[in-house]
Design an enzyme around this catalytic site. Structure first.
Site: not given
Length: 204
Positions: A81, A96, A26
């Site tokens: 994250h 996201d 990520c």
């Protein structure tokens, strides 16, 4: 609400297909997204973009509506994250690449459905947010991807097919970004209320 029902108009790329994506990386996905915005949008728009690392001291942070979730609520407890926030004052947007919510997603919706309320949450799961301006993130972040190697030296998840991200000063400083130690120099660290207040005072 589906992406079709809640389609967002933005000068920032608004289709997942426009973005570089590798599962379980990520931080690099957001780095690539920031680079794309810098290259394709006016400077004043790029200056509205921030990279946000979400973690805590226990490195156990629950997020809902994650595509990797195997339960009905699509809940995943990550060690960390990373998302991008586009600070459009009318309605801040969250990018996201791992959520099943709309892309991008209004911060109000993402906070309610993806982050959730912490009032009844055990303290070890409460999230902290390291917010780094997009340009600072592009110029300082580095990862040799060693955090994705298991004890035998194998990949826990296949890495991206492009070279690791590095700077002149570092080839690997990802742990500094994941850390929620406020003395670490990258950006600023907030609790959930402070994070929401930074981008939308109506949410704190």
């Amino acid at each position: 609400m589906s992406i079709e029902e809640n389609k967002v108009t933005s000068v920032v790329p608004s289709e997942r297909e426009q973005c570089t994506y590798t599962a379980c990386y990520c931080e690099e996905n957001v780095w690539k997204l920031c680079a794309l915005v810098k290259d394709s949008c006016p400077e004043e728009e790029f200056n509205k973009c921030s990279c946000v690392f979400i973690s805590n001291d226990k490195r156990q942070i629950p997020l809902w509506h994650q595509r990797a979730g195997k339960n009905p609520e699509r809940l995943v407890v990550w060690d960390y994250h990373v998302i991008m926030v586009y600070n459009e004052k009318e309605s801040p947007l969250v990018y996201d690449l791992d959520t099943e919510l709309s892309f991008p997603c209004h911060l109000k919706e993402y906070a309610a459905a993806g982050i959730g309320d912490e009032k009844s949450m055990h303290s070890k799961y409460k999230r902290m947010f390291r917010v780094i301006p997009g340009q600072e993130f592009l110029s300082t972040f580095a990862s040799d991807r060693s955090h994705m190697l298991d004890k035998e030296g194998g990949w826990m998840s296949p890495p991206p097919d492009y070279p690791p991200i590095k700077t002149e000063a570092s080839s690997n400083n990802i742990q500094e970004f994941i850390s929620m130690d406020k003395s670490v120099k990258h950006g600023q660290v907030y609790n959930l209320s402070g994070f929401l207040h930074k981008f939308d005072t109506s949410l704190s």
